[in-house]
Design a protein around this motif. Structure first.
Motif, short mmCIF file in Angstrom:
data_model
loop_
_atom_site.label_atom_id
_atom_site.label_comp_id
_atom_site.label_asym_id
_atom_site.label_seq_id
_atom_site.Cartn_x
_atom_site.Cartn_y
_atom_site.Cartn_z
N ASN A 30 -2.58 24.15 -54.75
CA ASN A 30 -3.97 23.78 -55.00
C ASN A 30 -4.00 22.84 -56.19
OD1 ASN A 30 -6.67 23.63 -55.62
ND2 ASN A 30 -7.08 25.79 -55.19
N THR A 31 -4.25 21.57 -55.91
CA THR A 31 -4.24 20.56 -56.96
C THR A 31 -5.60 20.37 -57.59
OG1 THR A 31 -4.63 18.86 -55.28
CG2 THR A 31 -2.35 19.34 -55.86
N ASN A 32 -6.64 21.04 -57.04
CA ASN A 32 -7.99 20.90 -57.58
C ASN A 32 -8.43 22.26 -58.10
OD1 ASN A 32 -10.64 20.45 -58.20
ND2 ASN A 32 -11.14 19.45 -56.23
N VAL A 35 -12.05 23.84 -57.59
CA VAL A 35 -12.51 24.32 -56.29
C VAL A 35 -11.83 25.65 -56.01
CG1 VAL A 35 -12.68 23.84 -53.83
CG2 VAL A 35 -12.83 21.97 -55.49
N ASN A 95 -13.35 18.33 -47.61
CA ASN A 95 -12.31 18.27 -48.64
C ASN A 95 -11.26 17.20 -48.37
OD1 ASN A 95 -10.70 19.34 -46.61
ND2 ASN A 95 -10.43 21.35 -47.57
N ASP A 98 -7.61 18.10 -47.12
CA ASP A 98 -6.61 18.49 -48.10
C ASP A 98 -6.09 19.89 -47.76
OD1 ASP A 98 -5.12 19.24 -50.30
OD2 ASP A 98 -6.55 18.46 -51.77
N SER A 101 -6.52 22.51 -51.03
CA SER A 101 -7.72 22.74 -51.84
C SER A 101 -8.48 24.01 -51.50
CB SER A 101 -8.66 21.53 -51.74
OG SER A 101 -9.13 21.38 -50.41
N HIS A 102 -8.41 24.47 -50.26
CA HIS A 102 -9.22 25.63 -49.87
C HIS A 102 -8.39 26.66 -49.09
CE1 HIS A 102 -12.43 22.72 -50.74
NE2 HIS A 102 -13.14 23.79 -51.06
#
Length: 668
Positions: A30-32, A35, A95, A98, A101-102
């Motif tokens: 997870n790079t964000n 979120v 997203n 991605d 991210s989730h």
């Protein structure tokens, strides 16, 4: 179900593409960090118990994508079953697709369910599940429980709901009488894509709303009591006709939204027309975004190819022994009745599910635990599904497309049957078409083709099918099967329909047959509606309209249609003239009907038949009417019976019997 020439779309996974990588790939990171997927669940412990026991009937309330409010924030809850996954995330338009991210979180209860609430996402978002199998293989899949999908060739699921403010309360409150086994049941089978297309652009399919505007008044005018839609569930590939499904919980996006589909059903209900849906629990395609190897394992399909691969349709067979798959299928059957107000399901290819050796040679199948060829898991599933349906929806019907002599298909489960409401009478269909394709000069040698059906007609609740399968792949259209010149071909088909409507059982007719479509059915072209400009075709449609009206108005045609006391032969012995006569009986003797069929182009005057009682008999239907493009030979005045013994009866009448014609008479 006929063998279809192509079963899967070009995106199908081949077995060679399913090999696991030698080393597991690292999980996406997870790079964000801003979120986050918050904890939220729609599952109770009881839901998990029912799901894992194969007893859950409303999984569509739990799995899939649901727009909800959580901690004061609007977002979407996602839940997917992927027990062989070591990582699952939602990728989508929200997203940038991605993979990191989730992520979803796997439940602690070893159910294999991954779930999460994703804030600030909602209706209309396109998405898929990114799945990493425990062996490292990476997969992108659509949502098995999605209610709407992108239009093919796109393959993503869409966040959507099934909310609809229904306006069919009158129908729903009173449909028990309309769908009953002692009510008229005349079904018009429709393929939505090809029933009618835009006249200004023949390649453009109509929307659900446009179909409603044209179909509802047409079916109402023709007098059919029900329509049956060939599969409307989301399917990726047009040549499959809808029988290769990837989105079992979604109406096809080709024609509009789920709400647009519900509007079509609502319009039919408001016009007093019931709706049956084709349902396909027998197999599914190997498309990359579908159910096949969903989490990298044989999740929905049986892992043994002898039970999990269908050689005819080159598709995959559900694992009927896996409880979670049973819950998926039971819930799916309930979904279309619950959320879409369908009045019944016509279950496709039942025979392929009942027998382990279906379309398999010796050595290609494994006997059951008792050494037999019956698929015990599929049999028990049918019983459970039908029990669940009739418990929750006692005013609907399930109809089995079943072509063998398997006992008790349409008998209650508590008596040992499979629990269906009706079963297709495939033997009647095959014998009838074989007979009518013969030159009338030789029919006298084959009269048993028409009379044999009553030997077994009351062993099941039979529906007489003249379906799409009989007008494709070189079989010719129905009118194309008939022998003789143009007049004789149309007379033969009117006679066939008259025999069908007066025979015991409910009725099903494929679109186009009602006006004598001359060409075979083509899934990507509209019916040839211009043919109605010509007298033979207009007459055929008028005849079918009259038969439907007669069927609905005469209780003897339907009150006892599934019991032997509703049918009685008068004479089957006049093979030389190829004439058969019989009686259809209602609950009252005065409702009884006398049916006379002449299978040759030779009119018969002063033809004597025995009648059940003395009185005056009037002709209420004649397939040779000039209104139907016939020659007009018949009995315009009532015919008085005489005290002259005939056919073992003390009273008889003398009739004018038209060529290749059917006449129906009623006393009084």
């Amino acid at each position: 179900m006929a063998k279809r020439k192509t079963t899967t779309s070009p995106s199908t996974i081949s077995p060679a593409e399913t090999k696991q990588p030698e080393q597991p790939a690292p999980l996406p990171q997870n790079t964000n960090e801003s979120v986050k997927s918050e904890i939220y669940s729609r599952f109770t412990d009881f839901d998990i118990y029912l799901f894992r026991a194969g007893k859950h009937q409303k999984l569509y309330d739990k799995f899939g994508s649901h727009v909800v409010e959580f901690n004061g924030v609007i977002g979407t809850y996602f839940a997917v079953w992927a027990p062989s996954a070591r990582y699952v995330s939602v990728i989508g338009s929200f997203n940038g697709w991605d993979k990191a991210s989730h992520p979803l979180k796997v439940r602690w209860d070893s159910s294999g369910i991954w779930e999460a609430f994703i804030p600030n996402t909602g209706r209309g978002e396109s998405y898929k599940y990114f799945i990493v199998h425990e062996g490292g293989r990476e997969i992108e899949k659509g949502d098995p429980y999605a209610h709407w999908w992108e239009t093919p060739p796109k393959t993503a699921s869409l966040v959507w709901d099934t909310y609809y403010e229904w306006q069919d309360q009158d129908w729903m409150a009173n449909r028990k009488a309309k769908n009953a086994l002692n009510a008229p049941f005349s079904v018009y089978e429709v393929h939505l894509s090809s029933w009618r297309r835009d006249p200004s652009d023949p390649k453009r399919e109509l929307s659900y709303g446009e179909i409603a505007n044209a179909l509802v008044p047409y079916v109402q005018d023709m007098g059919f009591t029900h329509v049956e839609f060939m599969p409307v569930m989301q399917y990726p590939y047009e040549p499959s006709w809808g029988y290769q499904i990837t989105g079992y919980y979604a109406p096809s996006s080709r024609f509009g939204t789920p709400q647009d589909f519900m509007h079509l059903i609502e319009r039919l209900h408001q016009a007093g027309i019931g709706v049956l849906l084709d349902w396909v629990p027998s197999h599914f395609p190997g498309d990359a975004h579908g159910l096949y190897e969903f989490d990298g394992s044989h999740l929905y399909e049986h892992p043994d190819p002898r039970k999990g691969y269908h050689p005819d349709w080159k598709s995959y067979i559900f694992n009927y022994s896996r409880p979670e798959v049973r819950s998926f299928l039971i819930s799916n059957a309930i979904f279309w009745l619950d959320r879409c107000h369908a009045d019944g399901l016509r279950v496709d290819a039942v025979a392929s599910m009942l027998y382990l050796d279906y379309s398999r040679n010796a050595g290609e199948w494994e006997p059951n635990m008792f050494g037999g060829r019956e698929n015990l898991e599929a049999i028990s599933l049918f019983k459970e599904i039908n029990e669940a349906i009739y418990l929750s929806f006692p005013d609907v019907q399930t109809v089995a497309e079943e072509s063998t002599a398997f006992p008790g298909v349409s008998r209650p489960v508590y008596t040992g049957g499979l629990g269906f409401g009706m079963k297709w009478m495939m033997g009647w269909m095959n014998d009838t078409l074989r007979y009518f394709q013969r030159d009338p000069a030789f029919r006298k040698f084959h009269q048993d083709n028409l009379t044999f059906s009553t030997v077994y007609a009351f062993t099941e609740n039979f529906m007489l099918p003249l379906s799409h399968d009989e007008v494709v792949y070189g079989k010719k259209s129905l009118i194309g099967k008939m022998p003789g010149d143009e007049w004789q071909r149309f007379a033969n088909l009117r006679l066939l329909f008259s025999y069908m409507f007066t025979h015991s059982g409910s009725k099903l007719m494929f679109m186009g047959c009602e006006f004598g479509q001359t060409s075979e059915w083509k899934f990507d072209n509209s019916l040839d509606w211009h043919l109605l400009e010509f007298a033979p075709h207009k007459g055929m449609a008028t005849c079918v309209r009259a038969l439907n009206k007669l069927y609905r108005n005469e209780p003897a045609m339907y009150e006892r249609t599934y019991t032997a006391d509703g049918f009685e032969w008068i004479d089957t012995s006049d093979r030389e003239n190829s004439i058969i006569t019989y009686i259809r009986k209602g609950n009252r003797p005065e409702d009884n009907l006398l049916v006379v069929l002449n299978m040759t182009p030779i009119p018969r005057s002063d033809y004597r038949i025995g009648v059940p009682t003395a009185g005056s008999y009037r002709e209420i239907f004649n397939s040779d009417s000039t209104e139907f493009y016939g020659s007009g030979i018949g009995n315009t005045s009532p015919v008085q019976s005489e005290e002259s013994s005939w056919h073992g009866r003390p009273q008889s009448i003398r009739l004018n019997v038209p060529p290749l014609g059917a006449i129906i008479l009623k006393i009084g």
